[in-house]
Design an enzyme around this catalytic site. Structure first.
Site, mmCIF file in Angstrom:
data_model
loop_
_atom_site.group_PDB
_atom_site.id
_atom_site.type_symbol
_atom_site.label_atom_id
_atom_site.label_comp_id
_atom_site.label_asym_id
_atom_site.label_seq_id
_atom_site.Cartn_x
_atom_site.Cartn_y
_atom_site.Cartn_z
ATOM 1 N N ARG A 1 0.676 -1.315 -0.037
ATOM 2 C CA ARG A 1 -0.041 -0.119 0.082
ATOM 3 C C ARG A 1 0.906 1.285 -0.142
ATOM 4 O O ARG A 1 0.327 2.227 0.265
ATOM 5 C CB ARG A 1 -1.109 -0.030 1.375
ATOM 6 C CG ARG A 1 -2.051 -1.137 1.104
ATOM 7 C CD ARG A 1 -3.330 -0.630 1.894
ATOM 8 N NE ARG A 1 -4.098 -1.887 2.099
ATOM 9 C CZ ARG A 1 -4.054 -2.752 2.951
ATOM 10 N NH1 ARG A 1 -3.255 -2.663 3.831
ATOM 11 N NH2 ARG A 1 -4.861 -3.932 2.876
ATOM 12 N N LYS B 1 2.193 11.587 -11.016
ATOM 13 C CA LYS B 1 1.230 10.847 -11.781
ATOM 14 C C LYS B 1 2.165 9.589 -12.031
ATOM 15 O O LYS B 1 3.154 9.572 -12.590
ATOM 16 C CB LYS B 1 0.920 11.721 -13.125
ATOM 17 C CG LYS B 1 -0.202 12.573 -12.789
ATOM 18 C CD LYS B 1 -0.630 13.144 -14.272
ATOM 19 C CE LYS B 1 -1.770 14.012 -14.361
ATOM 20 N NZ LYS B 1 -2.215 14.256 -15.626
ATOM 21 N N GLU C 1 7.997 18.708 -24.390
ATOM 22 C CA GLU C 1 7.132 18.962 -23.000
ATOM 23 C C GLU C 1 7.410 20.193 -22.584
ATOM 24 O O GLU C 1 6.749 20.940 -21.826
ATOM 25 C CB GLU C 1 7.276 17.799 -22.352
ATOM 26 C CG GLU C 1 6.732 16.524 -22.493
ATOM 27 C CD GLU C 1 5.251 16.274 -22.182
ATOM 28 O OE1 GLU C 1 4.619 17.290 -21.898
ATOM 29 O OE2 GLU C 1 4.542 15.302 -22.253
ATOM 30 N N LYS D 1 5.795 23.528 -13.661
ATOM 31 C CA LYS D 1 5.440 22.328 -13.207
ATOM 32 C C LYS D 1 4.992 22.389 -11.702
ATOM 33 O O LYS D 1 3.992 22.017 -11.224
ATOM 34 C CB LYS D 1 6.086 21.082 -13.594
ATOM 35 C CG LYS D 1 5.585 19.832 -13.164
ATOM 36 C CD LYS D 1 4.779 19.077 -14.283
ATOM 37 C CE LYS D 1 4.357 17.802 -13.962
ATOM 38 N NZ LYS D 1 4.246 16.757 -14.801
ATOM 39 N N GLU E 1 -5.284 17.194 -10.150
ATOM 40 C CA GLU E 1 -5.875 17.857 -11.373
ATOM 41 C C GLU E 1 -7.560 17.812 -11.474
ATOM 42 O O GLU E 1 -8.188 17.396 -12.060
ATOM 43 C CB GLU E 1 -5.603 16.438 -12.482
ATOM 44 C CG GLU E 1 -5.804 16.988 -13.828
ATOM 45 C CD GLU E 1 -5.129 15.924 -14.722
ATOM 46 O OE1 GLU E 1 -4.098 16.240 -15.433
ATOM 47 O OE2 GLU E 1 -5.815 14.964 -15.068
ATOM 48 N N ARG F 1 -4.563 21.901 -13.210
ATOM 49 C CA ARG F 1 -3.384 21.173 -13.683
ATOM 50 C C ARG F 1 -3.931 20.461 -15.092
ATOM 51 O O ARG F 1 -2.945 19.810 -15.677
ATOM 52 C CB ARG F 1 -3.242 19.732 -12.686
ATOM 53 C CG ARG F 1 -2.259 18.990 -12.949
ATOM 54 C CD ARG F 1 -1.606 17.846 -11.873
ATOM 55 N NE ARG F 1 -0.687 16.992 -12.356
ATOM 56 C CZ ARG F 1 -0.097 16.333 -11.706
ATOM 57 N NH1 ARG F 1 -0.158 16.094 -10.421
ATOM 58 N NH2 ARG F 1 0.840 15.459 -12.262
ATOM 59 N N ASN G 1 -1.790 19.137 -19.814
ATOM 60 C CA ASN G 1 -2.283 18.045 -20.786
ATOM 61 C C ASN G 1 -2.362 18.886 -22.211
ATOM 62 O O ASN G 1 -2.852 18.256 -23.077
ATOM 63 C CB ASN G 1 -3.631 17.499 -20.384
ATOM 64 C CG ASN G 1 -3.471 15.904 -19.917
ATOM 65 O OD1 ASN G 1 -3.836 15.334 -20.929
ATOM 66 N ND2 ASN G 1 -2.761 15.901 -18.769
ATOM 67 N N HIS H 1 -2.155 16.551 -25.352
ATOM 68 C CA HIS H 1 -2.489 15.448 -25.012
ATOM 69 C C HIS H 1 -3.466 14.610 -25.461
ATOM 70 O O HIS H 1 -3.715 13.207 -25.661
ATOM 71 C CB HIS H 1 -1.896 14.886 -23.593
ATOM 72 C CG HIS H 1 -0.617 15.302 -23.118
ATOM 73 N ND1 HIS H 1 -0.011 16.300 -23.161
ATOM 74 C CD2 HIS H 1 0.109 14.367 -22.631
ATOM 75 C CE1 HIS H 1 1.100 16.571 -22.510
ATOM 76 N NE2 HIS H 1 1.513 15.065 -22.259
ATOM 77 N N HIS I 1 -2.159 11.668 -27.383
ATOM 78 C CA HIS I 1 -2.201 10.314 -26.936
ATOM 79 C C HIS I 1 -3.068 9.474 -27.739
ATOM 80 O O HIS I 1 -2.658 8.131 -27.803
ATOM 81 C CB HIS I 1 -3.104 10.303 -25.488
ATOM 82 C CG HIS I 1 -2.169 10.533 -24.241
ATOM 83 N ND1 HIS I 1 -2.710 10.665 -23.009
ATOM 84 C CD2 HIS I 1 -0.823 10.501 -24.137
ATOM 85 C CE1 HIS I 1 -1.622 11.094 -22.087
ATOM 86 N NE2 HIS I 1 -0.599 10.712 -22.809
ATOM 87 N N HIS J 1 6.463 9.992 -27.025
ATOM 88 C CA HIS J 1 5.381 10.506 -26.437
ATOM 89 C C HIS J 1 5.339 12.196 -26.718
ATOM 90 O O HIS J 1 4.409 12.729 -27.242
ATOM 91 C CB HIS J 1 5.346 10.314 -25.059
ATOM 92 C CG HIS J 1 4.567 11.167 -23.998
ATOM 93 N ND1 HIS J 1 3.327 10.872 -24.189
ATOM 94 C CD2 HIS J 1 4.650 12.340 -23.428
ATOM 95 C CE1 HIS J 1 2.428 11.693 -23.235
ATOM 96 N NE2 HIS J 1 3.603 12.659 -22.871
HETATM 97 O O1 LIG Z 1 1.653 15.938 -14.741
HETATM 98 C C1 LIG Z 1 0.765 16.247 -15.281
HETATM 99 O O2 LIG Z 1 -0.454 16.494 -14.854
HETATM 100 C C2 LIG Z 1 0.475 16.041 -16.947
HETATM 101 O O3 LIG Z 1 -0.379 16.125 -17.530
HETATM 102 C C3 LIG Z 1 2.016 15.872 -17.557
HETATM 103 C C4 LIG Z 1 1.986 15.376 -19.083
HETATM 104 O O4 LIG Z 1 3.090 16.067 -19.880
HETATM 105 C C5 LIG Z 1 2.174 13.815 -18.990
HETATM 106 O O5 LIG Z 1 2.271 13.205 -20.236
HETATM 107 C C6 LIG Z 1 1.144 12.954 -18.225
HETATM 108 O O6 LIG Z 1 1.403 11.901 -17.849
HETATM 109 C C7 LIG Z 1 -0.008 12.823 -18.703
HETATM 110 O O7 LIG Z 1 -1.244 12.920 -18.031
HETATM 111 P P1 LIG Z 1 -2.496 11.765 -18.318
HETATM 112 O O8 LIG Z 1 -3.179 12.356 -16.999
HETATM 113 O O9 LIG Z 1 -3.043 11.987 -19.326
HETATM 114 O O10 LIG Z 1 -2.127 10.447 -18.149
#
Ligand SMILES: O=C(O)C(=O)C[C@@H](O)[C@H](O)[C@H](O)COP(=O)(O)O
Length: 337
Positions: free
Chosen positions: A113, A135, A177, A211, A221, A225, A229, A232, A236, A249
């Site tokens: 845990r 994350k 990034e 950051k 988030e 936050r 993204n 992304h 993604h 990425h």
């Molecule tokens: O730290 C964050 O918040 C980010 O969104 C940073 C991104 O650049 C990073 O690639 C992150 O892993 C993507 O987040 P996700 O929540 O879409 O998986």
């Protein structure tokens, strides 16, 4: 230099310094059992420097690449921790890029845990972005980062000297990034990409400082936050559609940002920077396939997704777009206004 990420009892230091990898005891308690986790492309020299400073460390390697962010690898690492009789008082040090940090961090968050986790990023991408913020995740099939946690590291040690062993593709991938961070929050950071020589230590420091502030304001988030993204949502989806190991990425994030830069002059500027970084062009894509992945994005609601748009360097707009609106953005393409 050192910065602190202020998160109450989860606060931690970030050291950014050439040669920092040689004195990890400044921020890591090395007098306990430590699992050092690195992928098989991280040079031995960095792993050995860290291992030699620990009283009782063992090294776990796994195959490099996004494909290792999977249940099988996650389970294999957990089993090895158990075989080594790791306890709750022991710790994990990740040495490597975003994949290593995400995977090892999730192992740390899950084992018994949760045990202490330290991150020593060795790629530009992880030094400018992913090592900070907590994350941690693995993928499920081609769904990116769909299983994970927020598990803050106890310390992050960023040593720009370790970047010397990277390929230029990897360096440029990571720089995307940082450019993203500049576009949403820091115009001076964007300017740095247009200087005759790229000042990596400064790019790293400015990116991480942004950051840090964003994570401090919104650790889990809930709102702000989401701006990290930028690029992304579609990035993604392209990464998933092309198989997670076709494009890197950052390369996909660069493609994704183009769809949401809403000013022609800024887009031209950014495209010039992409040329300089030798980034791949956006490939042909199936809109239906990208929409399938976008529907599974963590920023998606039932029929919409929160996207980040940029009209001028250093400022963002967060907007909920319906799937139909995203679809028409994809129909227009990345290079149209
Ligand atoms: O730290 C964050 O918040 C980010 O969104 C940073 C991104 O650049 C990073 O690639 C992150 O892993 C993507 O987040 P996700 O929540 O879409 O998986």
């Amino acid at each position: 230099m050192q910065m602190i990420v202020h998160l109450g009892e989860n606060s931690y230091p970030i050291t950014i310094e050439e040669g920092a990898i040689h004195h990890i005891q400044d921020t890591i308690d090395t007098h306990r059992k430590i699992a050092i986790i690195a992928d098989d492309k991280v040079p031995d020299q960095w792993v050995n420097i860290v291992a030699d400073q620990c009283e009782n460390a063992f090294v776990l390697r796994f195959p490099a690449g996004e494909g290792s962010k999977c249940f099988t690898q996650f389970e294999a690492l957990l089993e090895q921790l158990a075989d080594q009789e790791m306890t709750r008082k022991d710790a994990i040090i990740a040495i490597g890029g975003g994949v290593t940090g995400d995977l090892s961090g999730f192992v740390a968050a899950s084992y018994m845990r949760g045990i202490d986790f330290y991150n020593i990023p060795t790629t530009v991408l992880s030094q400018v972005d992913s090592s900070v913020g907590g994350k941690v995740a693995i993928d499920m099939g081609s769904y990116k980062n769909i299983v994970g946690a927020f598990w803050q590291p106890k310390a992050v040690i960023i040593d720009p000297d370790v970047l010397t062993t990277l390929s230029s593709r990897q360096v440029n991938n990571g720089l995307v990034e940082a450019l993203k961070t500049g576009l949403i929050q820091d115009p001076v950071l964007v300017d740095l990409f247009e200087k005759e020589t790229l000042d990596l230590p400064q790019i790293i420091t400015r990116s991480i400082d942004v950051k840090r502030k964003v994570v401090e304001a919104d650790e889990k988030e809930a709102g702000l936050r989401k701006i990290l993204n930028f690029g992304h949502t579609i990035g993604h989806a392209i990464e998933s559609a092309y198989g997670l190991d076709t494009y890197l990425h950052g390369e996909c994030v660069a493609m994704g940002m183009l769809f949401f830069i809403e000013d022609k002059a800024l887009k031209d500027r950014v495209l010039k920077i992409y040329d300089r970084l030798d980034l791949p062009k956006v490939p042909d894509y199936s809109i239906d396939q990208l929409m399938h992945y976008i529907a599974h994005d963590k920023k998606s609601n039932r029929n919409s997704v929160t996207v980040v748009k940029v009209k001028s360097a250093g400022s963002y707009i967060l907007e909920d777009l319906s799937f139909d609106q995203i679809r028409s953005r994809l129909e227009r393409g990345p290079y149209e206004e």
